[in-house]
Design a protein around this motif. Structure first.
Motif, PDB file in Angstrom:
ATOM      1  N   ALA A   1       0.938  -1.283   0.086  1.00 21.63           N
ATOM      2  CA  ALA A   1       0.087  -0.007   0.096  1.00 21.63           C
ATOM      3  C   ALA A   1       0.934   1.115  -0.039  1.00 21.63           C
ATOM      4  CB  ALA A   1      -0.808  -0.075   1.198  1.00 21.63           C
ATOM      5  N   HIS A   2       1.919   1.375   0.588  1.00 21.16           N
ATOM      6  CA  HIS A   2       2.693   2.366   1.003  1.00 21.16           C
ATOM      7  C   HIS A   2       3.473   2.667  -0.403  1.00 21.16           C
ATOM      8  CE1 HIS A   2       4.819   5.641   2.916  1.00 21.16           C
ATOM      9  NE2 HIS A   2       5.898   5.295   2.625  1.00 21.16           N
ATOM     10  N   ALA A   3       3.835   1.488  -1.064  1.00 17.10           N
ATOM     11  CA  ALA A   3       4.531   1.586  -2.445  1.00 17.10           C
ATOM     12  C   ALA A   3       3.425   2.351  -3.466  1.00 17.10           C
ATOM     13  CB  ALA A   3       4.802   0.512  -2.929  1.00 17.10           C
ATOM     14  N   PHE A   4       2.298   1.906  -3.230  1.00 16.46           N
ATOM     15  CA  PHE A   4       1.157   2.365  -4.381  1.00 16.46           C
ATOM     16  C   PHE A   4       0.951   3.870  -4.038  1.00 16.46           C
ATOM     17  CE2 PHE A   4      -2.966   3.662  -5.147  1.00 16.46           C
ATOM     18  CZ  PHE A   4      -3.281   3.019  -6.459  1.00 16.46           C
ATOM     19  N   VAL A   5       0.848   4.371  -2.629  1.00 19.64           N
ATOM     20  CA  VAL A   5       0.910   5.574  -2.492  1.00 19.64           C
ATOM     21  C   VAL A   5       2.010   6.565  -2.693  1.00 19.64           C
ATOM     22  CG1 VAL A   5       0.420   7.448  -0.459  1.00 19.64           C
ATOM     23  CG2 VAL A   5      -1.003   5.218  -0.625  1.00 19.64           C
ATOM     24  N   HIS A   6       3.133   5.835  -2.460  1.00 20.07           N
ATOM     25  CA  HIS A   6       4.465   6.517  -2.532  1.00 20.07           C
ATOM     26  C   HIS A   6       4.704   6.838  -4.045  1.00 20.07           C
ATOM     27  CE1 HIS A   6       8.800   6.576  -3.227  1.00 20.07           C
ATOM     28  NE2 HIS A   6       8.561   7.555  -2.556  1.00 20.07           N
ATOM     29  N   ILE A   7       4.366   5.953  -5.250  1.00 20.75           N
ATOM     30  CA  ILE A   7       4.144   6.434  -6.465  1.00 20.75           C
ATOM     31  C   ILE A   7       3.608   7.222  -6.853  1.00 20.75           C
ATOM     32  CG2 ILE A   7       3.698   5.329  -8.629  1.00 20.75           C
ATOM     33  CD1 ILE A   7       4.405   2.510  -7.616  1.00 20.75           C
ATOM     34  N   LEU A   8       2.254   7.437  -6.112  1.00 26.66           N
ATOM     35  CA  LEU A   8       1.618   8.729  -6.629  1.00 26.66           C
ATOM     36  C   LEU A   8       2.090   9.915  -6.019  1.00 26.66           C
ATOM     37  CD1 LEU A   8      -2.069   7.244  -5.799  1.00 26.66           C
ATOM     38  CD2 LEU A   8      -0.829   7.738  -8.063  1.00 26.66           C
ATOM     39  N   TYR A   9       2.383  10.127  -4.674  1.00 25.04           N
ATOM     40  CA  TYR A   9       2.867  11.286  -4.188  1.00 25.04           C
ATOM     41  C   TYR A   9       4.323  11.917  -4.757  1.00 25.04           C
ATOM     42  CZ  TYR A   9       5.068   9.094   0.098  1.00 25.04           C
ATOM     43  OH  TYR A   9       5.796   8.564   0.939  1.00 25.04           O
ATOM     44  N   LYS A  10       5.234  10.773  -5.084  1.00 27.94           N
ATOM     45  CA  LYS A  10       6.438  10.827  -5.475  1.00 27.94           C
ATOM     46  C   LYS A  10       6.497  11.429  -6.802  1.00 27.94           C
ATOM     47  CE  LYS A  10       9.319  11.501  -2.961  1.00 27.94           C
ATOM     48  NZ  LYS A  10       9.921  10.381  -2.573  1.00 27.94           N
ATOM     49  N   GLY A  11       5.608  10.863  -7.639  1.00 24.25           N
ATOM     50  CA  GLY A  11       5.294  11.279  -8.918  1.00 24.25           C
ATOM     51  C   GLY A  11       4.608  12.786  -9.154  1.00 24.25           C
ATOM     52  N   LEU A  12       3.929  13.154  -7.977  1.00 24.74           N
ATOM     53  CA  LEU A  12       3.481  14.524  -8.076  1.00 24.74           C
ATOM     54  C   LEU A  12       4.304  15.346  -7.727  1.00 24.74           C
ATOM     55  CD1 LEU A  12       0.887  16.232  -8.124  1.00 24.74           C
ATOM     56  CD2 LEU A  12       0.511  15.738  -5.696  1.00 24.74           C
ATOM     57  N   LEU A  13       5.200  15.101  -6.724  1.00 20.23           N
ATOM     58  CA  LEU A  13       6.385  16.122  -6.324  1.00 20.23           C
ATOM     59  C   LEU A  13       7.180  16.161  -7.472  1.00 20.23           C
ATOM     60  CD1 LEU A  13       6.990  14.930  -2.713  1.00 20.23           C
ATOM     61  CD2 LEU A  13       6.340  16.925  -3.428  1.00 20.23           C
ATOM     62  N   MET A  14       7.565  15.027  -8.148  1.00 19.47           N
ATOM     63  CA  MET A  14       8.586  15.352  -9.424  1.00 19.47           C
ATOM     64  C   MET A  14       7.808  16.277 -10.513  1.00 19.47           C
ATOM     65  SD  MET A  14      11.366  13.877  -9.542  1.00 19.47           S
ATOM     66  CE  MET A  14      12.627  12.797  -8.636  1.00 19.47           C
ATOM     67  N   MET A  15       6.626  15.844 -10.651  1.00 16.38           N
ATOM     68  CA  MET A  15       5.886  16.649 -11.678  1.00 16.38           C
ATOM     69  C   MET A  15       6.022  18.109 -11.446  1.00 16.38           C
ATOM     70  SD  MET A  15       2.607  14.587 -12.617  1.00 16.38           S
ATOM     71  CE  MET A  15       2.278  13.104 -12.688  1.00 16.38           C
ATOM     72  N   ALA A  16       5.767  18.405 -10.044  1.00 18.36           N
ATOM     73  CA  ALA A  16       5.834  19.852  -9.638  1.00 18.36           C
ATOM     74  C   ALA A  16       7.267  20.516  -9.708  1.00 18.36           C
ATOM     75  CB  ALA A  16       5.439  19.965  -7.890  1.00 18.36           C
ATOM     76  N   ALA A  17       8.216  19.463  -9.394  1.00 18.58           N
ATOM     77  CA  ALA A  17       9.649  20.047  -9.727  1.00 18.58           C
ATOM     78  C   ALA A  17       9.959  20.174 -11.104  1.00 18.58           C
ATOM     79  CB  ALA A  17      10.527  18.922  -9.029  1.00 18.58           C
ATOM     80  N   GLY A  18       9.370  19.333 -11.827  1.00 21.92           N
ATOM     81  CA  GLY A  18       9.544  19.354 -13.340  1.00 21.92           C
ATOM     82  C   GLY A  18       9.044  20.652 -13.896  1.00 21.92           C
ATOM     83  N   THR A  19       7.853  21.043 -13.390  1.00 24.03           N
ATOM     84  CA  THR A  19       7.215  22.234 -13.772  1.00 24.03           C
ATOM     85  C   THR A  19       7.989  23.408 -13.549  1.00 24.03           C
ATOM     86  OG1 THR A  19       5.071  21.135 -13.314  1.00 24.03           O
ATOM     87  CG2 THR A  19       4.931  23.531 -13.746  1.00 24.03           C
ATOM     88  N   VAL A  20       8.657  23.540 -12.241  1.00 25.56           N
ATOM     89  CA  VAL A  20       9.439  24.636 -11.835  1.00 25.56           C
ATOM     90  C   VAL A  20      10.635  24.568 -12.803  1.00 25.56           C
ATOM     91  CG1 VAL A  20      10.887  25.318 -10.034  1.00 25.56           C
ATOM     92  CG2 VAL A  20       8.696  24.382  -9.490  1.00 25.56           C
ATOM     93  N   LEU A  21      11.209  23.453 -12.996  1.00 22.63           N
ATOM     94  CA  LEU A  21      12.644  23.346 -13.825  1.00 22.63           C
ATOM     95  C   LEU A  21      12.150  23.829 -15.257  1.00 22.63           C
ATOM     96  CD1 LEU A  21      15.273  22.527 -14.184  1.00 22.63           C
ATOM     97  CD2 LEU A  21      14.556  20.206 -14.521  1.00 22.63           C
ATOM     98  N   ARG A  22      11.182  23.436 -15.834  1.00 16.06           N
ATOM     99  CA  ARG A  22      10.849  23.792 -17.202  1.00 16.06           C
ATOM    100  C   ARG A  22      10.629  25.224 -17.362  1.00 16.06           C
ATOM    101  NH1 ARG A  22       5.856  24.106 -19.636  1.00 16.06           N
ATOM    102  NH2 ARG A  22       5.716  23.859 -21.808  1.00 16.06           N
ATOM    103  N   ALA A  23       9.782  25.840 -16.073  1.00 13.07           N
ATOM    104  CA  ALA A  23       9.630  27.227 -16.188  1.00 13.07           C
ATOM    105  C   ALA A  23      10.659  28.013 -16.002  1.00 13.07           C
ATOM    106  CB  ALA A  23       8.365  27.398 -15.250  1.00 13.07           C
ATOM    107  N   THR A  24      11.716  27.842 -15.122  1.00 11.34           N
ATOM    108  CA  THR A  24      12.558  28.773 -14.624  1.00 11.34           C
ATOM    109  C   THR A  24      13.959  28.234 -14.916  1.00 11.34           C
ATOM    110  OG1 THR A  24      12.906  27.636 -12.600  1.00 11.34           O
ATOM    111  CG2 THR A  24      11.316  29.275 -12.576  1.00 11.34           C
ATOM    112  N   GLY A  25      14.020  27.047 -15.470  1.00  7.07           N
ATOM    113  CA  GLY A  25      15.465  26.585 -15.938  1.00  7.07           C
ATOM    114  C   GLY A  25      16.357  26.043 -14.817  1.00  7.07           C
TER     115      GLY A  25
END
Lengths: 498, 558, 76
Positions: B292-316
């Motif tokens: 269950a923790h793996a399941f949830v972790h995949i979701l929130y870590k994916g979300l965090l990585m997406m947020a980080a990716g958005t920042v990286l893409r926006a600001t370089g």
């Protein structure tokens, strides 16, 4: 029907005679344009005969052919069973593909007047190798060994690089020493048993009074063959020979020459002397395992540091031969199957690799690692073939290299030598290094001047290369056919019936 | 039987990978998103019966077989692939797309493998696919390091499998780490899980992927290792200390790190440590909780990585030192980062609270006090870096914001929004997750004492954060990591060795007056000869051959 | 920094309220001590402080300062 049956009867001799007569024909005609088609035709006939032999042997078990109808005591017997039919198949098939590949490469690398001689020598080398594999006579094997060796020296010396002459000379000396050792050993055997026919030698061995003479014979024969098959530490002639020979010759030598020597060694080890013989306190298998391991590690390490791709691949060959001899030393069904599978698979992947390098040599004029930088962008298909071959050398699953290593690992465990399995896998990591270095240069470096100017290899070279690379993948996924043939060979060598 | 193979969830992804490599434009977009969705459907339509058998090299292979663990991980992987693909739509790199689908397909293959050999094959394809994701961003050196590390892990795993097949065939079954074979296997799996001493590869490799590629990377490799551990080594007690070290390591390095995506990579190791501990406990509840923790972790870590990716893409950039003040210009990414961070910190009403509660319950039931208190403390530490330090320094803190040149596209918002909604929905209604993780229904999640406990812990952590904010300010720099062991230690050893040998030689030459230079020349010549073993003189070869023969004959004569 | 102090006071108030609430709920402790009202608050404070101390200390030992340019250039 009766015509086919008549051909079936003479298959063993057709396999050898076709390239031999082809060579004579090429040498007599000596017209540049005609020599390639003749050579291909001869190889084609030989390959077809070998292919047909596979079926015949599967039905009959053993095909014995008496040259001139003399009894084995007097004359020469060609004897084909599950072991050497596999070798015949590999040698003829790879030779055929190599000759198909050779035309443009040879035209670029060999002076016009020498082209017919080159093809003649290719065919003679092929005939010699096939003869070594097919004959059931120890001295006849020596004759064929010399035939193949002499033609090989010529082939190497035809290389463009002046160092090819030195390499050929070195190989000539070493090869002669090896052949001499071998013939001395055969002489000792003849003294002890009074016959040169391998099957008869085996029959008469129990009556031999002095085991010492036998052991001496074994030592001479094995060391002699070990020189030919470049068993570590007797491998030193090989990198230069492969490195400086013309591309087509390198392909032929790398995929077939050492393999036939390995076969001869297996024949003597299993068929004649028995693998579990001990020379004093030392067992043959123990020594063989030790030398094989040394080959796997030292040669692989040496490959990592090479600056020329042909030499890199040549060192890799020494290491891969180590895997094959290791399989022999394991002396159990899985290990032997792995050894014979690796003979087939290594012929395919090394063939593909050297063909790809030959194509690069044609287009860029260099096989130095640095000059291959970024070649993946200008010669993508060639680079893909090289990549597949490289992955096969590592033993990546999905390539045939994995299948043979898999059997070797199984064989090691069957023998209760878990550490050996670990060594097999660990040495593959070094292969990752040298293949990784090669692939990094090919795909990720910025292309140099020569690489930028290069265009994709001509189709006549590309297709054979991709064929071998494709087979490397195909036999990695569906290994049923080679595994069955190699398994039958292992069973026969271990004294069973397939 | 064989038609079950057509239901294999990895099949559409691997076919899709090939298609994506060939197709271009809108069609490629559709294939890129549709194949993971098809995989999700297949995960649920695959019957949970014995899989089809094939014969290969004398081994019985079962390329696809399903059970509840496979379904759980398969769902998580498919969701991650769908989300990752939608998020990556603005990234028009065919190479990365093909690699990502291959990677996702291989991960599904690992999950649904019915025997050890199939498992290993997909394991290797997974390594190749993930390395290609890194390569496709042009990070060839990092990609090569990553590939080498996984080649090493693969070798260990392969040797272990080969040894284990000898005693019990290719069936996937629980092992005990008591023989060489199973130990090698365990070591190979732990390499992929990011366990010490090789943990450094995670943070070395993942930040080198593109802003979209890292989303895929964060989901599969380590969690596939967790799934395999659940199958092969449930209840292996040695895993408990390993997991605890991973959790502590992940937390400390995440607290120090300046690069957001590196921080998240460390955090992966830390959170995977939680799962490894749970697998080490090995009770049915603990194993279910790990899943269950793996399941949830995949979701929130994916979300965090997406947020980080958005920042990286926006600001370089994704360096905390260069960021801040972005909340106003990038509200969506900020929200995503906060939801993901709080979920990682197991804030009540987020999915992280549900799965972490299950793990803690399993530890409590097993009376494992050390692990329980340690992981509770590390949960508080997780709040520090993920729930507070990350959003504060990256987004919220007052600072002159870097211009956000590229705003998140609707597709990226859709991916982040979807992941965030699932996290919040599971948090509000734990039954959503519990329904398909058999074994954790009994865990008390939304009870008053439990919520109060967690809130006190998190508020306590927040107070510490405010108090010690100055110690947590990010700085540009590197923290010496476990890769020191293979990147620096060998050099040091060689240096020390050569210094030592020089001294020994000097001492020797004093006594026997041997010219050191001579010795050096000899040893150099020797090294030269082994390295360039091809350039032997002909005489040397003949000598060696004769020597070998002589030895044989000598032994024979004795 | 009055804002920081304000936030701190707010958090402290919140924590106090939580502790008070904790006294009125039924506990299901697994190890005894974790059922004490307010245990989690103290444990959270201590654990976080310890985590920060550990990280800060390790940072002093093992973290090498770089300029931003060096940090960017390290990739590849």
């Amino acid at each position: 029907m009766s015509f086919l049956a008549a051909i079936d009867q003479h298959l063993p001799v057709i396999v050898v005679l076709a390239p031999l007569l082809g060579a004579v024909l090429v040498a007599l005609v000596r017209v540049e344009i005609a020599s390639w088609p003749i050579a291909v035709l001869a190889a084609l006939i030989s390959a077809a005969a070998a292919f047909r032999l596979v079926f015949v042997v599967e039905q009959l078990g053993v095909v014995s052919y008496r040259l001139g109808g003399f009894a084995p005591e007097l004359g020469i017997e060609y004897r084909v069973d599950a072991v050497n039919v596999l070798i015949l198949l590999v040698v003829t098939a790879v030779s055929l593909v190599t000759l198909l590949y050779a035309r443009q490469s040879v035209a670029a690398e060999i002076d016009g007047g020498r082209v017919p001689w080159f093809y003649a020598m290719m065919l003679v080398a092929m005939a010699g190798l096939l003869g070594m594999a097919i004959t059931g006579d120890a001295f006849n094997a020596f004759v064929f060994l010399e035939i193949s060796s002499l033609s090989t020296y010529t082939l190497i010396a035809l290389g463009r690089d002046r160092r090819a002459l030195v390499a050929a000379y070195q190989y000539l000396i070493v090869g002669t020493i090896g052949a001499t050792f071998y013939v001395i050993g055969v002489g000792l055997l003849y003294l002890a048993t009074g016959t040169l026919n391998l099957a008869l030698i085996v029959e008469r061995l129990p009556d031999v009074v002095s085991p010492r003479a036998l052991i001496a014979a074994e030592a001479f024969i094995l060391v002699g063959i070990a020189l030919k098959l470049a068993l570590f530490p007797l491998h030193a002639w090989l990198p230069n020979a492969y490195g400086y020979a013309p591309s087509a010759a390198t392909v032929l030598l790398a995929s077939t020459a050492t393999k036939v020597a390995v076969y001869l060694m297996a024949r003597f080890l299993f068929g004649v002397f028995g693998i579990h013989v001990e020379i004093g306190p030392v067992s043959v298998t123990g020594v063989l395992i030790l030398l094989s391991l040394a080959a796997m590690f030292v040669a692989s390490l040496a490959a990592v540091f090479q600056r020329d791709v042909k030499r890199l691949l040549a060192f890799s060959s020494v290491a891969q031969i180590g895997y094959i001899t290791l399989g022999l030393a394991l002396a159990n069904p899985a290990g032997l199957t792995g050894a014979f599978l690796h003979i087939v698979n290594h012929a395919l992947m090394k063939g593909a690799a050297f063909m790809a390098i030959g194509a690069v040599l044609l287009r860029c004029g260099s096989s130095r690692l640095d000059d291959l930088a970024g070649i993946g962008r200008t010669m993508p298909a060639t680079a893909v073939a090289l990549t597949i071959a490289g992955l096969g050398l590592i033993g990546v699953p999905g390539t045939s290299g994995f299948v043979s290593k898999w059997y070797l690992v199984l064989g090691a465990f069957d023998d209760g030598k878990g550490w050996l399995a670990f060594m097999i896998v660990a040495s593959s990591v070094i292969a990752v290094l040298y293949v990784g270095r090669l692939l990094e240069v090919v795909w990720f470096r910025e292309p140099g001047k020569a690489a930028l100017a290069a265009s994709e290899a001509p189709l006549s070279m590309l297709l054979p290369t991709l064929l071998l690379a494709g087979l490397t993948i195909f036999f990695g996924i569906d290994a049923e056919m080679p595994a069955r043939l190699a398994g039958a060979a292992a069973t026969v060598l271990l004294g069973g019936h397939p | 039987m064989a038609e079950t193979l057509l239901l294999a969830p990895w099949l559409p992804l691997i076919v899709g990978s090939l298609l994506v490599a060939v197709l271009r434009g809108r069609v490629q977009d559709i294939v890129f998103v549709a194949t993971p969705a098809l995989a999700l459907i297949l995960v649920w339509s695959l019957p949970q019966t014995a899989g089809p058998d094939f014969n290969w090299l004398g081994l019985t292979l079962t390329p696809v077989v399903s059970d509840s663990t496979a379904r759980l991980f398969g769902t998580a992987f498919a969701l991650a692939a769908i989300g990752g693909a939608i998020f990556a739509l603005p990234q028009r790199s065919s190479a990365e797309r093909a690699a990502a689908l291959l990677y996702a397909g291989a991960a599904q293959g690992v999950i649904f493998a019915g025997d050890l050999v199939t498992l290993f094959l997909f394991w290797e394809v997974m390594a190749i696919g993930s390395a290609l994701v890194i390569f496709s961003n042009g990070a060839s050196r990092a990609g090569l390091r990553y590939a080498l590390m996984h080649a090493f892990g693969g070798v260990l795993f392969f040797a272990g499998i080969a040894a284990s097949i000898g005693s019990g065939g290719t069936a996937i079954r629980p092992f005990a780490a008591d023989s060489i074979g199973s130990l090698l296997m365990l070591a190979g799996i732990l390499v992929n899980a990011g366990a010490p001493p090789v943990s450094a590869w995670v943070a070395d490799a993942y930040p080198r992927a593109s802003w979209s590629g890292a989303v895929f990377l964060s989901a599969f490799t380590t969690k596939a290792a967790i799934a395999v551990l659940i199958r092969l080594f449930p209840g292996e007690a040695a895993l408990i200390p390993v997991g605890l070290i991973m959790a502590v390591y992940g937390m400390i390095y995440a607290l120090l790190e300046n690069d957001i995506r590196r921080m998240l990579s460390y955090s992966i190791v830390g959170q995977v440590g939680f799962m490894v501990v749970a697998i080490g406990i090995g009770t049915p509840l603990a194993l279910a909780a790990a899943g269950a923790h793996a399941f949830v972790h995949i979701l929130y870590k994916g979300l965090l990585m997406m947020a980080a990716g958005t920042v990286l893409r926006a600001t370089g950039t994704a360096r905390l030192t260069a960021l801040g003040g972005l909340a106003r210009s990038m509200p969506f990414a900020t929200c995503a980062m906060i939801v993901g961070g709080l979920s990682l910190s197991a804030m009540p009403l987020t999915a992280g609270f549900v799965s972490k509660s299950a793990i803690m319950q399993a530890l409590a039931d097993d009376h494992d006090a050390v692990a329980w208190f340690a992981l509770t403390a590390i949960s508080a530490g997780s709040m520090l870096y993920a729930g507070l330090r990350l959003p504060w320094f990256a987004m919220l803190r007052p600072s002159t914001p870097r211009p956000a040149t590229l705003q998140a596209t609707p597709a990226m918002k859709l991916a982040m929004g979807g992941a965030g909604l699932i996290l919040l929905a599971i948090g509000a209604a734990p039954g959503l997750l519990m329904r398909f993780v058999p074994g954790i229904e009994s865990v008390a999640v939304l009870t008053s004492d439990h919520i109060l406990f967690q809130l006190q812990l998190l508020v306590g952590a927040s107070i510490c954060f405010v108090l010690f904010l100055r110690l947590l300010v990010p700085h540009a720099g590197t923290t010496v990591d476990t890769d020191w062991l293979w990147r620096c230690l060998p050099q040091l050893l060689v240096k020390a060795g050569s210094a030592l040998s020089r001294q020994v030689l000097a001492a020797l030459s004093l006594k026997s007056r041997v010219d050191t230079r001579k010795i050096q020349a000899i040893s150099e010549a020797w090294v030269q000869r082994t390295m360039h073993a091809g350039n032997w003189r002909t005489g040397d070869i003949a000598l060696v051959a004769t020597a070998l023969l002589g030895i044989c004959l000598l032994i024979a004569a004795m | 920094m009055p804002i920081a102090r304000l936030v701190l006071a707010g958090l402290a108030g919140l924590l106090a309220a939580l502790i008070v609430a904790d006294m009125f709920v039924m506990h299901h402790p697994a190890f005894g001590i974790d059922g004490t009202p307010g245990f989690a608050a103290i444990f959270g404070l201590v654990a976080s402080a310890a985590a920060i101390a550990l990280a800060f200390g390790w940072g002093q030992i093992a973290r090498r300062r770089e300029t931003a340019a060096e940090e960017e250039g390290r990739d590849g």
